[in-house]
Design a protein around this motif. Structure first.
Motif, PDB file in Angstrom:
ATOM      1  N   VAL A   1      10.640   5.510   1.435  1.00 52.54           N
ATOM      2  CA  VAL A   1      10.435   6.948   1.320  1.00 52.54           C
ATOM      3  C   VAL A   1      11.571   7.481   0.462  1.00 52.54           C
ATOM      4  O   VAL A   1      12.744   7.217   0.746  1.00 52.54           O
ATOM      5  N   ASP A   2      11.249   8.200  -0.608  1.00 54.55           N
ATOM      6  CA  ASP A   2      12.273   8.736  -1.513  1.00 54.55           C
ATOM      7  C   ASP A   2      13.237   7.648  -1.991  1.00 54.55           C
ATOM      8  O   ASP A   2      14.450   7.822  -1.990  1.00 54.55           O
ATOM      9  N   GLY A  38       3.220  15.146   3.982  1.00 55.28           N
ATOM     10  CA  GLY A  38       3.209  15.416   2.552  1.00 55.28           C
ATOM     11  C   GLY A  38       4.056  14.459   1.729  1.00 55.28           C
ATOM     12  O   GLY A  38       3.953  14.433   0.503  1.00 55.28           O
ATOM     13  N   LYS A  39       4.878  13.648   2.381  1.00 57.18           N
ATOM     14  CA  LYS A  39       5.741  12.701   1.660  1.00 57.18           C
ATOM     15  C   LYS A  39       4.971  11.445   1.285  1.00 57.18           C
ATOM     16  O   LYS A  39       4.112  10.964   2.021  1.00 57.18           O
ATOM     17  N   VAL A  89      -1.451   8.058   7.626  1.00 55.93           N
ATOM     18  CA  VAL A  89      -1.224   8.091   6.184  1.00 55.93           C
ATOM     19  C   VAL A  89      -2.567   8.066   5.464  1.00 55.93           C
ATOM     20  O   VAL A  89      -3.462   7.307   5.809  1.00 55.93           O
ATOM     21  N   GLU A  90      -2.702   8.919   4.444  1.00 52.76           N
ATOM     22  CA  GLU A  90      -3.864   8.883   3.548  1.00 52.76           C
ATOM     23  C   GLU A  90      -3.544   7.857   2.484  1.00 52.76           C
ATOM     24  O   GLU A  90      -2.718   8.091   1.601  1.00 52.76           O
ATOM     25  N   VAL A  91      -4.165   6.681   2.593  1.00 49.08           N
ATOM     26  CA  VAL A  91      -3.871   5.551   1.705  1.00 49.08           C
ATOM     27  C   VAL A  91      -4.635   5.697   0.407  1.00 49.08           C
ATOM     28  O   VAL A  91      -5.830   6.016   0.402  1.00 49.08           O
ATOM     29  N   GLU A  95       0.838  -1.202   0.000  1.00 51.81           N
ATOM     30  CA  GLU A  95       0.000   0.000   0.000  1.00 51.81           C
ATOM     31  C   GLU A  95       0.869   1.246   0.000  1.00 51.81           C
ATOM     32  O   GLU A  95       1.939   1.273   0.603  1.00 51.81           O
ATOM     33  N   GLU A  96       0.368   2.272  -0.683  1.00 50.19           N
ATOM     34  CA  GLU A  96       1.071   3.551  -0.740  1.00 50.19           C
ATOM     35  C   GLU A  96       0.137   4.656  -0.299  1.00 50.19           C
ATOM     36  O   GLU A  96      -1.081   4.521  -0.386  1.00 50.19           O
ATOM     37  N   GLY A  97       0.730   5.738   0.143  1.00 48.45           N
ATOM     38  CA  GLY A  97      -0.082   6.875   0.531  1.00 48.45           C
ATOM     39  C   GLY A  97       0.780   8.077   0.852  1.00 48.45           C
ATOM     40  O   GLY A  97       2.002   8.055   0.690  1.00 48.45           O
ATOM     41  N   ILE A  98       0.105   9.120   1.306  1.00 45.22           N
ATOM     42  CA  ILE A  98       0.760  10.378   1.652  1.00 45.22           C
ATOM     43  C   ILE A  98       0.666  10.564   3.168  1.00 45.22           C
ATOM     44  O   ILE A  98      -0.417  10.415   3.742  1.00 45.22           O
TER      45      ILE A  98
END
Length: 75
Positions: A54-55, A35-36, A71-73, A12-15
């Protein structure tokens, strides 16, 4: 949908939306800031650490830390 970092599923990814004030400086050194974009790679059983990207860098976080990052997924 918002989740604690520790609750994210594999891949899963998110901000990052929020970080507990007591941890902001600690995790900023790992590149984790509001924000990342962050991606869950692994979560160890028995309240073990999680590994996130991350990055384009892998970072390991303890469960206590990962539980205080929201985190916003993305669906």
């Amino acid at each position: 949908m918002e989740k604690k970092l520790y609750e994210m599923n594999y891949g899963e990814e998110g901000i990052v939306k929020s970080i507990d004030e007591s941890l902001k400086l600690k995790v900023a050194g790992m590149g984790i800031r509001v924000g990342k974009r962050i991606k869950m790679m692994t979560r160890q059983p028995m309240k073990g650490p999680v590994v996130v990207v991350v990055d384009e860098a892998d970072t390991s976080l303890g469960m206590g830390v990962a539980d205080k990052i929201i985190v916003e997924v993305e669906k």
